[in-house]
Design a protein around this motif. Structure first.
Motif, mmCIF file in Angstrom:
data_model
loop_
_atom_site.group_PDB
_atom_site.id
_atom_site.type_symbol
_atom_site.label_atom_id
_atom_site.label_comp_id
_atom_site.label_asym_id
_atom_site.label_seq_id
_atom_site.Cartn_x
_atom_site.Cartn_y
_atom_site.Cartn_z
ATOM 1 N N GLU A 316 -24.383 37.706 0.188
ATOM 2 C CA GLU A 316 -23.594 38.107 1.356
ATOM 3 C C GLU A 316 -22.120 38.229 1.013
ATOM 4 O O GLU A 316 -21.446 39.209 1.390
ATOM 5 C CB GLU A 316 -23.773 37.076 2.472
ATOM 6 N N LEU A 317 -21.589 37.243 0.299
ATOM 7 C CA LEU A 317 -20.172 37.256 -0.039
ATOM 8 C C LEU A 317 -19.822 38.430 -0.943
ATOM 9 O O LEU A 317 -18.775 39.072 -0.778
ATOM 10 C CB LEU A 317 -19.783 35.935 -0.694
ATOM 11 N N VAL A 322 -17.121 43.649 -1.545
ATOM 12 C CA VAL A 322 -17.093 45.083 -1.840
ATOM 13 C C VAL A 322 -16.513 45.842 -0.649
ATOM 14 O O VAL A 322 -15.661 46.739 -0.809
ATOM 15 C CB VAL A 322 -18.502 45.596 -2.175
ATOM 16 N N VAL A 323 -16.925 45.487 0.550
ATOM 17 C CA VAL A 323 -16.400 46.128 1.760
ATOM 18 C C VAL A 323 -14.902 45.868 1.902
ATOM 19 O O VAL A 323 -14.141 46.756 2.302
ATOM 20 C CB VAL A 323 -17.169 45.628 2.999
ATOM 21 N N GLY A 327 -7.405 44.672 -3.356
ATOM 22 C CA GLY A 327 -6.282 44.120 -2.619
ATOM 23 C C GLY A 327 -6.671 43.173 -1.516
ATOM 24 O O GLY A 327 -5.807 42.526 -0.905
ATOM 25 N N ALA A 328 -7.978 43.061 -1.232
ATOM 26 C CA ALA A 328 -8.494 42.091 -0.255
ATOM 27 C C ALA A 328 -7.770 42.177 1.087
ATOM 28 O O ALA A 328 -7.497 41.172 1.724
ATOM 29 C CB ALA A 328 -8.410 40.666 -0.821
ATOM 30 N N ASP A 364 -12.979 38.923 2.677
ATOM 31 C CA ASP A 364 -11.619 39.127 2.171
ATOM 32 C C ASP A 364 -11.178 37.944 1.309
ATOM 33 O O ASP A 364 -10.581 38.117 0.248
ATOM 34 C CB ASP A 364 -10.636 39.291 3.333
ATOM 35 N N ILE A 365 -11.468 36.734 1.783
ATOM 36 C CA ILE A 365 -11.085 35.540 1.021
ATOM 37 C C ILE A 365 -11.829 35.507 -0.307
ATOM 38 O O ILE A 365 -11.230 35.218 -1.357
ATOM 39 C CB ILE A 365 -11.359 34.266 1.850
ATOM 40 N N TYR A 366 -13.115 35.812 -0.262
ATOM 41 C CA TYR A 366 -13.899 35.801 -1.498
ATOM 42 C C TYR A 366 -13.369 36.850 -2.477
ATOM 43 O O TYR A 366 -13.212 36.576 -3.672
ATOM 44 C CB TYR A 366 -15.366 36.071 -1.178
ATOM 45 N N ARG A 367 -13.060 38.039 -1.984
ATOM 46 C CA ARG A 367 -12.495 39.094 -2.837
ATOM 47 C C ARG A 367 -11.164 38.634 -3.427
ATOM 48 O O ARG A 367 -10.901 38.836 -4.622
ATOM 49 C CB ARG A 367 -12.296 40.358 -2.004
#
Length: 502
Positions: A316-317, A322-323, A327-328, A364-367
């Motif tokens: 999931e993360l 990817v989405v 630059g998150a 976003d945090i994971y990215r």
């Protein structure tokens, strides 16, 4: 079928693999474990876990592949760690782990003064004194735990401890020894006996050999405990990142190995053992092949923290990262959640998430965390380049390359091509390479050829250049505040919670 056994004692698990003599993985398994954190900045582990897990893994793999005959054994492990034992080889306390344990850094200035200053020490050892240095950890133990030190005769690391239990031999490989700063001379590839006498008085230093040399053979007692055949040769082994790098393709200047694991580690071949500010100059896996190395205190550990915090699984993360896109969506992370080893060598550094708003998602945090580790790799590569060590290709391995997103982000941020070998199951496979070399000729490029080749996406270059510049500034702009917070965290850990009755 003849097979070799490769074992790796890691920070979060012990892994084992059966490989045939052509490099094909026949069976593999692992045992998860956790480290102990008895106080802020201290990370230890009960060494009995290493042996218990090895025995159970050998039994499991043997049951899964009963047609296999083990003809050689290789062992690697996290490091540099320090395990003290008495004259009979019995451990005296839990093992102190590598640079994630920062208890000894306060002694660095005192030790440097005794040795004649940093320049004199670096000229012989190739590295500065940091939380990573096993010699400094030994000096700390001699000073702060005299009741234990008075009984100590030997010190081992995870790989050499297992070799000792398997063969009865008290040994250490040259590479691991070179991370025992300041006790090892990287130029002459030998112990510095006079400095050892000053910092680790009374300790018997282990016999040295190279990671692929034969350290000894399986004893009758070890055979009875593990089920391994008596008399099978056992390689010296070494620290996990270097062993894993041996399995990832031919070593040559310009090819920098990246270990995507609980921590991120990198190994760069050098032509001469040149000291590099903020990084470690070490003996390599073979004579006359020095390396420059750097390591983060966290990497995969932070991604797992995000997973646990959000309740999501990795699939999931990854999809959500990817989405989120490069630059998150305006997030920037400093990945120093357990201090940092290299190149800033700051045990009081801490994680920072900048730009966070209520509109941001866990993806976003994971990215941003993945991008933060990539910025840290770029920082290391810049330090290497400033000392004449070039990088034209990254070679990635470890659990983090199971999907392409993370290594692709690293290539995009660094602007460098990256290759992923066919087998990327970790240092246990590298240990199998060392074991196989004891009984047959191994051409690693035939054993484990590249499977994936990644190129940086030029469309992301400008964005990541700007974000990287912000990343470098953010550490210095927040350092004083973060250090104060780290101090308060230490102080609060000493205070009994309100309402406590014990």
């Amino acid at each position: 079928m003849d097979v070799v056994l490769g074992v790796d004692i890691g920070t979060s698990s012990t892994k084992a693999v059966f490989s045939d003599l052509q490099g094909r993985v026949i069976a593999d398994s692992f045992r998860a474990h956790v480290v102990d954190r008895p106080a802020q900045g201290r990370v230890e582990m009960d060494s009995a876990v290493w042996w218990t897990e090895l025995c159970s893994l050998v039994a499991e793999l043997t049951a899964a592949a009963p047609e296999c005959t083990i003809v050689a054994v290789g062992v690697s492990g996290m490091g540099p760690c320090v395990l003290l034992s008495d004259a009979e080889g019995h451990p005296l306390r839990p093992a102190i782990l590598y640079g994630v344990d920062a208890r000894s850094v306060g002694m660095a200035d005192e030790v440097l003064e005794v040795l004649g200053g940093e320049a004199a020490m670096r000229a012989r050892t190739g590295s500065g004194l940091s939380a990573q240095a096993a010699g400094l950890k030994l000096a700390w133990l001699a000073r702060h735990e005299p009741h234990i030190w008075s009984r100590a005769v030997r010190f081992t690391m995870p790989s050499s401890r297992i070799v000792e239990l398997l063969t009865g031999e008290y040994v250490l490989d040259h590479h691991s020894a070179s991370q025992c700063t300041p006790l090892y001379d990287v130029v002459h590839e030998a112990w510095i006996d006079e400095w050892a006498a000053l910092l680790a008085p009374g300790l018997t230093l282990p016999r040295l050999g190279w990671p692929g040399d034969t350290a000894g053979h399986i004893t009758a007692d070890a055979a009875a405990a593990t089920g391994l055949p008596v008399g099978v040769p056992v390689a010296f082994g070494s620290i996990d990142a270097w062993v894993e790098s041996l399995s990832a393709g031919r070593r040559q200047p310009g090819r920098v190995f990246l270990q995507y694991g609980t921590t991120m580690f990198m190994v760069a071949p050098m032509t001469e053992p040149t000291p590099i500010d903020g990084m470690w100059t070490t003996a390599g896996a073979r004579p006359g092949e020095p390396t420059a190395a750097g390591g983060m205190a966290t990497s995969g550990a932070v991604t797992d923290w995000v997973r646990q915090l959000t309740g999501a699984d990795y699939a999931e993360l990854l999809n959500e990262a990817v989405v989120s896109g490069p630059g998150a969506r305006g997030l920037l992370v400093l990945p120093y959640f357990a201090g940092e080893r290299s190149p800033i060598a700051d045990p009081d550094a801490r994680g920072v998430i900048a730009g966070l708003s209520i509109g941001h998602t866990r993806g976003d945090i994971y990215r941003a965390v993945l991008e933060a580790t990539a910025f840290a790799v770029r920082h290391h590569l810049e330090v290497l380049a400033s000392h004449g060590v070039s990088a034209d290709t990254l070679v990635g391995a470890g659990g983090g390359v199971a999907t392409e997103l993370w290594p692709q982000i690293v290539s995009d941020v660094c602007g460098i091509d990256q290759v992923i070998p066919t087998v990327s199951i970790g240092a246990a496979y590298g240990s199998a390479v060392l074991a196989a070399a004891l009984v047959t000729k191994v051409d690693i490029d035939d054993w484990n050829p590249p499977a994936v080749r990644l190129q940086p996406d030029p469309a992301n270059a400008a964005l990541y250049d700007e974000a990287y510049a912000d990343y470098r500034r953010l550490y210095y702009e927040t350092r004083d505040t973060v250090h104060r917070l780290a101090g308060r965290s230490r102080d609060s850990s000493k205070v009994r919670p309100s309402g406590s009755t014990d």
